[in-house]
Design a protein around this motif. Structure first.
Motif, PDB file in Angstrom:
ATOM      1  N   GLU A  77      86.185  13.597  41.843  1.00 18.02           N
ATOM      2  CA  GLU A  77      84.751  13.397  42.069  1.00 18.02           C
ATOM      3  C   GLU A  77      83.977  14.689  41.815  1.00 18.02           C
ATOM      4  O   GLU A  77      82.909  14.665  41.191  1.00 18.02           O
ATOM      5  CB  GLU A  77      84.500  12.898  43.494  1.00 18.02           C
ATOM      6  N   GLN A  78      84.516  15.813  42.256  1.00 18.43           N
ATOM      7  CA  GLN A  78      83.840  17.099  42.038  1.00 18.43           C
ATOM      8  C   GLN A  78      83.711  17.411  40.545  1.00 18.43           C
ATOM      9  O   GLN A  78      82.660  17.852  40.085  1.00 18.43           O
ATOM     10  CB  GLN A  78      84.594  18.222  42.744  1.00 18.43           C
ATOM     11  N   VAL A  79      84.777  17.179  39.808  1.00 17.88           N
ATOM     12  CA  VAL A  79      84.757  17.440  38.360  1.00 17.88           C
ATOM     13  C   VAL A  79      83.725  16.550  37.683  1.00 17.88           C
ATOM     14  O   VAL A  79      82.908  17.018  36.871  1.00 17.88           O
ATOM     15  CB  VAL A  79      86.166  17.232  37.754  1.00 17.88           C
ATOM     16  N   LEU A  80      83.750  15.261  38.016  1.00 21.76           N
ATOM     17  CA  LEU A  80      82.797  14.338  37.391  1.00 21.76           C
ATOM     18  C   LEU A  80      81.364  14.639  37.810  1.00 21.76           C
ATOM     19  O   LEU A  80      80.440  14.475  37.008  1.00 21.76           O
ATOM     20  CB  LEU A  80      83.165  12.897  37.728  1.00 21.76           C
ATOM     21  N   ALA A  81      81.162  15.091  39.043  1.00 23.35           N
ATOM     22  CA  ALA A  81      79.811  15.440  39.500  1.00 23.35           C
ATOM     23  C   ALA A  81      79.240  16.547  38.622  1.00 23.35           C
ATOM     24  O   ALA A  81      78.076  16.489  38.195  1.00 23.35           O
ATOM     25  CB  ALA A  81      79.836  15.864  40.965  1.00 23.35           C
ATOM     26  N   GLY A  82      80.057  17.538  38.338  1.00 23.76           N
ATOM     27  CA  GLY A  82      79.603  18.621  37.461  1.00 23.76           C
ATOM     28  C   GLY A  82      79.314  18.137  36.059  1.00 23.76           C
ATOM     29  O   GLY A  82      78.320  18.527  35.440  1.00 23.76           O
ATOM     30  N   TYR A  83      80.163  17.254  35.573  1.00 24.46           N
ATOM     31  CA  TYR A  83      79.985  16.750  34.213  1.00 24.46           C
ATOM     32  C   TYR A  83      78.722  15.905  34.090  1.00 24.46           C
ATOM     33  O   TYR A  83      77.938  16.097  33.154  1.00 24.46           O
ATOM     34  CB  TYR A  83      81.210  15.945  33.763  1.00 24.46           C
ATOM     35  N   VAL A  84      78.508  14.968  35.015  1.00 24.36           N
ATOM     36  CA  VAL A  84      77.328  14.105  34.875  1.00 24.36           C
ATOM     37  C   VAL A  84      76.037  14.880  35.130  1.00 24.36           C
ATOM     38  O   VAL A  84      74.991  14.507  34.597  1.00 24.36           O
ATOM     39  CB  VAL A  84      77.396  12.835  35.762  1.00 24.36           C
ATOM     40  N   ALA A 102      75.619  17.967  34.061  1.00 21.22           N
ATOM     41  CA  ALA A 102      75.411  18.653  32.779  1.00 21.22           C
ATOM     42  C   ALA A 102      75.126  17.680  31.633  1.00 21.22           C
ATOM     43  O   ALA A 102      74.525  18.072  30.630  1.00 21.22           O
ATOM     44  CB  ALA A 102      76.645  19.495  32.436  1.00 21.22           C
ATOM     45  N   HIS A 103      75.547  16.425  31.781  1.00 23.68           N
ATOM     46  CA  HIS A 103      75.378  15.415  30.723  1.00 23.68           C
ATOM     47  C   HIS A 103      74.769  14.141  31.311  1.00 23.68           C
ATOM     48  O   HIS A 103      75.429  13.095  31.364  1.00 23.68           O
ATOM     49  CB  HIS A 103      76.727  15.103  30.071  1.00 23.68           C
ATOM     50  N   ASP A 160      75.114  10.614  29.538  1.00 18.90           N
ATOM     51  CA  ASP A 160      76.428  10.041  29.276  1.00 18.90           C
ATOM     52  C   ASP A 160      76.678   8.928  30.291  1.00 18.90           C
ATOM     53  O   ASP A 160      77.201   9.155  31.387  1.00 18.90           O
ATOM     54  CB  ASP A 160      77.512  11.123  29.358  1.00 18.90           C
ATOM     55  N   LEU A 161      76.273   7.714  29.921  1.00 20.07           N
ATOM     56  CA  LEU A 161      76.363   6.580  30.848  1.00 20.07           C
ATOM     57  C   LEU A 161      77.808   6.185  31.134  1.00 20.07           C
ATOM     58  O   LEU A 161      78.119   5.727  32.235  1.00 20.07           O
ATOM     59  CB  LEU A 161      75.578   5.394  30.309  1.00 20.07           C
ATOM     60  N   SER A 162      78.675   6.382  30.180  1.00 24.02           N
ATOM     61  CA  SER A 162      80.086   6.086  30.401  1.00 24.02           C
ATOM     62  C   SER A 162      80.654   6.985  31.504  1.00 24.02           C
ATOM     63  O   SER A 162      81.384   6.522  32.381  1.00 24.02           O
ATOM     64  CB  SER A 162      80.858   6.273  29.094  1.00 24.02           C
ATOM     65  N   ALA A 163      80.302   8.248  31.461  1.00 25.31           N
ATOM     66  CA  ALA A 163      80.755   9.189  32.496  1.00 25.31           C
ATOM     67  C   ALA A 163      80.125   8.835  33.851  1.00 25.31           C
ATOM     68  O   ALA A 163      80.796   8.942  34.885  1.00 25.31           O
ATOM     69  CB  ALA A 163      80.412  10.620  32.106  1.00 25.31           C
ATOM     70  N   LEU A 164      78.885   8.431  33.833  1.00 22.72           N
ATOM     71  CA  LEU A 164      78.225   8.053  35.082  1.00 22.72           C
ATOM     72  C   LEU A 164      78.900   6.825  35.691  1.00 22.72           C
ATOM     73  O   LEU A 164      79.086   6.756  36.908  1.00 22.72           O
ATOM     74  CB  LEU A 164      76.728   7.809  34.842  1.00 22.72           C
ATOM     75  N   ARG A 165      79.297   5.866  34.838  1.00 24.86           N
ATOM     76  CA  ARG A 165      80.026   4.690  35.352  1.00 24.86           C
ATOM     77  C   ARG A 165      81.364   5.115  35.955  1.00 24.86           C
ATOM     78  O   ARG A 165      81.765   4.626  37.000  1.00 24.86           O
ATOM     79  CB  ARG A 165      80.262   3.664  34.241  1.00 24.86           C
ATOM     80  N   ARG A 166      82.046   5.996  35.273  1.00 25.64           N
ATOM     81  CA  ARG A 166      83.338   6.503  35.775  1.00 25.64           C
ATOM     82  C   ARG A 166      83.133   7.240  37.088  1.00 25.64           C
ATOM     83  O   ARG A 166      83.915   7.086  38.026  1.00 25.64           O
ATOM     84  CB  ARG A 166      83.964   7.430  34.720  1.00 25.64           C
ATOM     85  N   PHE A 167      82.088   8.037  37.158  1.00 26.35           N
ATOM     86  CA  PHE A 167      81.750   8.776  38.378  1.00 26.35           C
ATOM     87  C   PHE A 167      81.497   7.802  39.523  1.00 26.35           C
ATOM     88  O   PHE A 167      81.995   7.994  40.638  1.00 26.35           O
ATOM     89  CB  PHE A 167      80.515   9.653  38.115  1.00 26.35           C
ATOM     90  N   ALA A 168      80.777   6.736  39.247  1.00 30.94           N
ATOM     91  CA  ALA A 168      80.503   5.722  40.284  1.00 30.94           C
ATOM     92  C   ALA A 168      81.807   5.092  40.774  1.00 30.94           C
ATOM     93  O   ALA A 168      81.982   4.882  41.983  1.00 30.94           O
ATOM     94  CB  ALA A 168      79.550   4.659  39.747  1.00 30.94           C
ATOM     95  N   ASP A 169      82.728   4.828  39.865  1.00 28.98           N
ATOM     96  CA  ASP A 169      84.021   4.261  40.264  1.00 28.98           C
ATOM     97  C   ASP A 169      84.781   5.207  41.192  1.00 28.98           C
ATOM     98  O   ASP A 169      85.381   4.780  42.184  1.00 28.98           O
ATOM     99  CB  ASP A 169      84.878   3.930  39.040  1.00 28.98           C
TER     100      ASP A 169
END
Length: 167
Positions: free
Chosen positions: A14-21, A23-24, A27-36
């Protein structure tokens, strides 16, 4: 993030994805993954925020359904009402959810509640039953709206019955 999930560390993912979304943000695909992943770690407040961002861009039924369910978990009547209305506009609600929405709206605006229920019963005649028609008639009577009361009566007759409010 996938590596951390494979290692059994969803919090780190979750921490890694939080940083990624952050910065991006597009990127809706990453946001969906982050939500999961937020769902996995039970970060429902963060999950709601992520899904609301997705809903603003692509308000599909699955996202609206998840938002409506989160609103129940968070006991958030205002958001629950909003997301149920969105689902209803897409024809993706159950008759029970329409009744819930109608009752939630009636607490604030009976005319709006009556209009929502009348619209649903017009679009879905199979939902016309004694309970829904009596609720519609009650809302019409509470508003002193004789035309709406007559509409409820016509719906009842077309459904093959004569509910108590007509007798």
């Amino acid at each position: 993030a996938d590596l951390y999930l494979e290692l059994g560390d969803p919090d780190r993912a979750e921490q890694v994805l939080a940083g990624y979304v952050t910065a991006h943000p597009r990127d809706l695909s990453a946001l969906r993954r982050f939500a999961d992943v937020q769902y996995l770690v039970r970060d429902y407040t963060g999950l709601r925020a992520s899904l609301e961002k997705l809903a603003a861009v692509e308000p599909d039924i699955a996202i609206l359904r998840r938002l409506a369910n989160i609103a129940v978990m968070q006991n958030d009547s205002v958001r629950r009402t909003r997301w149920l209305r969105g689902l209803m506009q897409r024809g993706a609600v159950t008759d029970e959810e329409v009744t819930e929405l109608t009752l939630r709206l009636a607490a604030r605006d009976k005319a709006d509640a009556r209009a929502v229920l009348a619209d649903w019963l017009t679009r879905k005649p199979s939902a016309r039953n004694t309970a829904s028609l009596q609720l519609l008639a009650s809302l019409a009577a509470d508003n002193g709206d004789s035309n709406a009361l007559e509409q409820a009566g016509r719906m009842a007759l077309s459904a093959g019955g004569m509910p108590m409010f007509l007798t």
